[in-house]
Design a protein around this motif. Sequence first.
Motif, mmCIF file in Angstrom:
data_model
loop_
_atom_site.group_PDB
_atom_site.id
_atom_site.type_symbol
_atom_site.label_atom_id
_atom_site.label_comp_id
_atom_site.label_asym_id
_atom_site.label_seq_id
_atom_site.Cartn_x
_atom_site.Cartn_y
_atom_site.Cartn_z
ATOM 1 N N ARG A 122 0.827 -1.206 0.000
ATOM 2 C CA ARG A 122 0.000 0.000 0.000
ATOM 3 C C ARG A 122 0.860 1.255 0.000
ATOM 4 N N ALA A 123 1.953 1.222 0.766
ATOM 5 C CA ALA A 123 2.804 2.409 0.891
ATOM 6 C C ALA A 123 3.708 2.581 -0.321
ATOM 7 N N GLY A 124 4.080 1.459 -0.939
ATOM 8 C CA GLY A 124 4.991 1.537 -2.074
ATOM 9 C C GLY A 124 6.425 1.676 -1.609
ATOM 10 N N ALA A 125 7.321 1.787 -2.551
ATOM 11 C CA ALA A 125 8.754 1.896 -2.255
ATOM 12 C C ALA A 125 9.425 2.654 -3.388
ATOM 13 N N PRO A 126 10.644 3.160 -3.149
ATOM 14 C CA PRO A 126 11.359 3.867 -4.222
ATOM 15 C C PRO A 126 11.547 2.962 -5.432
ATOM 16 N N VAL A 127 11.261 3.473 -6.608
ATOM 17 C CA VAL A 127 11.361 2.660 -7.817
ATOM 18 C C VAL A 127 12.433 3.186 -8.775
ATOM 19 N N LYS A 128 13.107 4.244 -8.396
ATOM 20 C CA LYS A 128 14.134 4.808 -9.261
ATOM 21 C C LYS A 128 15.510 4.325 -8.819
ATOM 22 N N PHE A 129 16.375 4.104 -9.780
ATOM 23 C CA PHE A 129 17.760 3.805 -9.455
ATOM 24 C C PHE A 129 18.649 4.406 -10.539
ATOM 25 N N GLU A 130 19.851 4.730 -10.130
ATOM 26 C CA GLU A 130 20.799 5.377 -11.037
ATOM 27 C C GLU A 130 21.967 4.434 -11.293
ATOM 28 N N VAL A 131 22.143 4.059 -12.544
ATOM 29 C CA VAL A 131 23.241 3.166 -12.912
ATOM 30 C C VAL A 131 24.548 3.940 -12.909
ATOM 31 N N THR A 132 25.504 3.468 -12.125
ATOM 32 C CA THR A 132 26.803 4.135 -12.033
ATOM 33 C C THR A 132 27.876 3.447 -12.864
ATOM 34 N N GLN A 133 27.739 2.133 -13.066
ATOM 35 C CA GLN A 133 28.677 1.386 -13.901
ATOM 36 C C GLN A 133 27.923 0.302 -14.647
#
Length: 204
Positions: A40-51
């Motif tokens: 219900r609350a959800g979670a962070p769905v973004k991520f940044e590829v560093t390598q």
Amino acid sequence: MDVTAFVPVLFPIFSYQFEPCGPHHTGSKLNAKALEAFLRAGAPVKFEVTQRFELQRALSTEVGKPLNSAAKIDTQVLRSALESNGKNAVLLNVDGVTVPDKAGYYVRVFLGKSDATAQTSIDDPHFAGSFGFFTDSAPMPNMPGNEKLGYLVDVTQAVRQLSQAGSLPASQLDVTLVPVPYQRRETAGQTLGIQQLTLSIAQV
């Protein structure tokens, strides 16, 4: 019947649950209330590829036969990423996967185990995850021909545990994909085709 969009996500809590098949399953059942609160609350769905490390292009194998690819990278990079702040993940990108006509098999992922086969247990510490297909012989409307799929397999925990156990190779990490037939399914002549394999380190 009107259904709020997020409600179907909760169905597994109240009805069917997949049998335990993860590399770190403890045997306990899901905490329904905790899982419902999380969904219900959800979670962070973004991520940044560093390598990003390209492993291989244009791979193909028959169902039941392993598909090997070696990442010629300094695995100390992986260790450093996972030990730095706990907010990094190691992700296997499986792109351009050919959709089989019938879902007769699924694919297991092993790290640092080039001799993995369909008989290798998922309790093996090198087992990192799996992915499968939801298809049948009936054509779907508005579905283009030669459809390709993409999968993202989080292999962070497997890499971390191999590193802690001293089993992570020093300079080359083998990634082995094993297409495993389902029981009582006919898979003769079926093949697993992949356009590209990539290993990424991402901040999450």
